[in-house]
Structure formats: structure tokens, C-alpha cells
Design a protein around this motif. Structure first.
Motif, PDB file in Angstrom:
ATOM      1  N   SER A 158      20.141  43.982  39.229  1.00  0.00           N
ATOM      2  CA  SER A 158      20.668  43.699  40.562  1.00  0.00           C
ATOM      3  C   SER A 158      21.087  42.241  40.682  1.00  0.00           C
ATOM      4  O   SER A 158      22.082  41.926  41.340  1.00  0.00           O
ATOM      5  CB  SER A 158      19.628  44.044  41.622  1.00  0.00           C
ATOM      6  N   VAL A 159      20.337  41.368  40.063  1.00  0.00           N
ATOM      7  CA  VAL A 159      20.722  39.952  40.083  1.00  0.00           C
ATOM      8  C   VAL A 159      22.088  39.796  39.409  1.00  0.00           C
ATOM      9  O   VAL A 159      22.975  39.115  39.926  1.00  0.00           O
ATOM     10  CB  VAL A 159      19.656  39.076  39.385  1.00  0.00           C
ATOM     11  N   ARG A 160      22.282  40.471  38.264  1.00  0.00           N
ATOM     12  CA  ARG A 160      23.595  40.409  37.592  1.00  0.00           C
ATOM     13  C   ARG A 160      24.682  41.025  38.464  1.00  0.00           C
ATOM     14  O   ARG A 160      25.792  40.520  38.561  1.00  0.00           O
ATOM     15  CB  ARG A 160      23.529  41.131  36.238  1.00  0.00           C
ATOM     16  N   ALA A 161      24.350  42.133  39.139  1.00  0.00           N
ATOM     17  CA  ALA A 161      25.332  42.804  40.000  1.00  0.00           C
ATOM     18  C   ALA A 161      25.786  41.879  41.121  1.00  0.00           C
ATOM     19  O   ALA A 161      26.914  41.943  41.592  1.00  0.00           O
ATOM     20  CB  ALA A 161      24.729  44.084  40.590  1.00  0.00           C
ATOM     21  N   TRP A 162      24.891  41.010  41.538  1.00  0.00           N
ATOM     22  CA  TRP A 162      25.234  40.113  42.637  1.00  0.00           C
ATOM     23  C   TRP A 162      26.008  38.908  42.154  1.00  0.00           C
ATOM     24  O   TRP A 162      26.915  38.413  42.816  1.00  0.00           O
ATOM     25  CB  TRP A 162      23.960  39.672  43.358  1.00  0.00           C
ATOM     26  N   THR A 163      25.647  38.394  40.983  1.00  0.00           N
ATOM     27  CA  THR A 163      26.228  37.128  40.545  1.00  0.00           C
ATOM     28  C   THR A 163      27.544  37.320  39.799  1.00  0.00           C
ATOM     29  O   THR A 163      28.333  36.387  39.693  1.00  0.00           O
ATOM     30  CB  THR A 163      25.234  36.347  39.657  1.00  0.00           C
ATOM     31  N   GLU A 164      27.805  38.509  39.259  1.00  0.00           N
ATOM     32  CA  GLU A 164      29.063  38.740  38.545  1.00  0.00           C
ATOM     33  C   GLU A 164      30.237  38.727  39.523  1.00  0.00           C
ATOM     34  O   GLU A 164      30.084  39.111  40.683  1.00  0.00           O
ATOM     35  CB  GLU A 164      28.990  40.117  37.865  1.00  0.00           C
ATOM     36  N   ALA A 165      31.415  38.296  39.033  1.00  0.00           N
ATOM     37  CA  ALA A 165      32.594  38.274  39.899  1.00  0.00           C
ATOM     38  C   ALA A 165      33.092  39.704  40.139  1.00  0.00           C
ATOM     39  O   ALA A 165      33.539  40.375  39.216  1.00  0.00           O
ATOM     40  CB  ALA A 165      33.695  37.435  39.261  1.00  0.00           C
ATOM     41  N   MET A 166      32.966  40.168  41.364  1.00  0.00           N
ATOM     42  CA  MET A 166      33.474  41.496  41.733  1.00  0.00           C
ATOM     43  C   MET A 166      33.984  41.395  43.154  1.00  0.00           C
ATOM     44  O   MET A 166      33.403  40.671  43.966  1.00  0.00           O
ATOM     45  CB  MET A 166      32.347  42.541  41.706  1.00  0.00           C
ATOM     46  N   SER A 167      35.061  42.115  43.449  1.00  0.00           N
ATOM     47  CA  SER A 167      35.471  42.123  44.844  1.00  0.00           C
ATOM     48  C   SER A 167      35.334  43.540  45.396  1.00  0.00           C
ATOM     49  O   SER A 167      35.684  44.517  44.750  1.00  0.00           O
ATOM     50  CB  SER A 167      36.896  41.597  45.003  1.00  0.00           C
ATOM     51  N   VAL A 168      34.785  43.600  46.600  1.00  0.00           N
ATOM     52  CA  VAL A 168      34.461  44.875  47.235  1.00  0.00           C
ATOM     53  C   VAL A 168      35.321  45.036  48.483  1.00  0.00           C
ATOM     54  O   VAL A 168      35.422  44.124  49.289  1.00  0.00           O
ATOM     55  CB  VAL A 168      32.966  44.900  47.632  1.00  0.00           C
TER      56      VAL A 168
END
Ligand code: ZN
Ligand code: ZN
Length: 231
Positions: free
Chosen positions: A42-52
Motif C-alpha cells: 500500500s505504501v508503494r501504491a501511494w508513492t508510485e506515480a499514478m493518476s486517478v
């Protein structure tokens, strides 16, 4: 009218969807979540560059670093990525959407970002419902005070139409044209109310309804549970 409630929950700490619609969040709240409550994925899911971006109906498009775009379905806890569809993982896209919703950065399912018609503030408004924030909106069964007369009324329905678009009575006057409604904005949404104590022995649903401009009504804290559930 159904109340919008998000019933999605996960077993992981820090990853359940909050139930408040995210509308009252203040910008002062730090944008970084509590990493201590999250596992590594979850930490990686938050810190990775992704646009929602919300697509409506609880679906969100998620674009990651490699330009691939997947669709997350939050109510179904699903994602179109291979990690989820093939390996059945709770993938980073799904985790990211959950976190963004919890942080108030994107609209939760059943809500859209917009401007509240009554207070003019930006909020997550009900999808397909009257454009009113949680603070301003009146729900069926809410008690309100008529600002002109001081009478107690009960809200039967908030319509999606403006006071200058609804005609009442035999003379074909609009709600906005009524002398007692002078001074209230003619583009107010029309609210249908009943006088709860006007006739004993008559059920709420059978009481005559009267149309008011939204801002003529002051919401009160009490509300009746149930009388207009079927609307
Ligand atoms: Zn995914
Ligand atoms: Zn508002």
C-alpha cells in the motif's frame, strides 16, 4: 430516496472506505497517509506515480508510469490489470483508488466533485441528486423551519428544478413568483414539504405537499426516520 452509503470495506488496516463522503475534508489535512497503518504494497501504491480519474458508478481509470490505463471498480473491488485479473491480487491500482478516496482527493462512489448550489463551496455531491453538499442538503424526513412564518415543516422531497420553473396553484404562478417567496433566489431548488401536525390520523405520505424555495427553509437538527423512505 436512498441515502448514499459506501459499504466497501477491506480487511487491511488503513484501507477501508470512510463513510462520510469525503465532503468535509479540509485542505489543511496532510496529504500523506499514515504509513504506519499500511503494509508495504500500500505504501508503494501511494508513492508510485499514478493518476486517478473517476468515471462514475464507482469506477475509476488509473494511469501508471508505463502509460497503461486500467479501470478499477471500487464496489466490486475489481481491476482490469493482469495482477488482479490473472493473479487475483489486491493490486496497486485498487489500493491507490481506496487511498485517494479516503484522503478526499477523488470522489467516492456515488459522488461527483462539484459546486454546492446553496453555499457555493466545492464538495463531493450526490451523483444524479440535487447539487447540494452534506452540510446544506435537506433529506426527506428532515425537520425545517419556514423562515417567513416560523412554522415547523417536514421535508418530503428536494426536487431538481428551480423555483422559477415550477408552477403552483390555479393561477399558474411559479414558486419564485409567490409574494411570500420574494427575496429568495429564483434559481433556488424547489423543496416539497408537509405540515406534520396539521391533521391528526393522516399519515405523512398522505399529507398535502407545499413547494418552497430551498433557502426559505432552515434545517433543524431533529429528523424523522422513515416517513418518506419510499421517495
Ligand atoms: Zn490493478
Ligand atoms: Zn453547501
Amino acid at each position: 430516496m436512498t441515502h448514499l452509503k459506501n459499504t466497501i470495506a477491506s480487511n487491511e488496516p488503513g484501507l477501508s472506505i470512510r463513510n462520510d463522503g469525503g465532503a468535509e475534508r479540509t485542505p489543511k489535512e496532510p496529504l500523506a497517509p499514515d504509513f504506519g497503518a499500511m503494509d508495504d504494497r500500500s505504501v508503494r501504491a501511494w508513492t508510485e506515480a499514478m493518476s486517478v480519474a473517476p468515471l462514475g458508478d464507482g469506477r475509476y481509470s488509473v494511469e501508471g508510469q508505463s502509460d497503461e490505463t486500467y479501470v478499477v471498480d471500487l464496489p466490486e473491488s475489481g481491476c482490469t490489470c493482469p495482477d488482479h485479473t490473472i493473479r487475483g491480487e489486491r493490486c496497486k491500482h485498487l489500493r491507490r483508488v481506496v487511498i485517494e478516496v479516503n484522503r478526499g482527493r477523488v470522489a467516492p462512489p456515488g459522488r461527483v466533485r462539484g459546486i454546492c448550489e446553496a453555499c457555493g463551496r466545492e464538495a463531493f455531491l450526490p451523483e444524479g441528486g440535487p447539487p447540494l453538499c452534506d452540510t446544506c442538503r435537506l433529506d426527506p424526513g428532515d425537520f425545517a423551519t419556514d423562515r417567513e412564518t416560523g412554522d415547523t415543516v417536514v421535508v418530503a422531497r428536494v426536487t431538481g428544478v428551480r423555483a422559477d420553473e415550477v408552477t403552483v396553484g390555479s393561477r399558474g404562478r411559479t414558486v419564485a413568483d409567490y409574494p411570500t417567496n420574494e427575496g429568495y433566489p429564483s434559481d433556488d431548488l424547489v423543496v416539497e414539504v408537509v405540515y406534520p401536525f396539521s391533521r391528526s390520523g393522516v399519515s405523512f405520505a398522505d399529507l398535502p405537499r407545499y413547494s418552497f424555495p430551498f433557502s426559505r427553509l432552515a434545517r433543524r437538527e431533529e429528523s424523522l426516520v422513515g416517513p418518506f423512505d419510499r421517495y
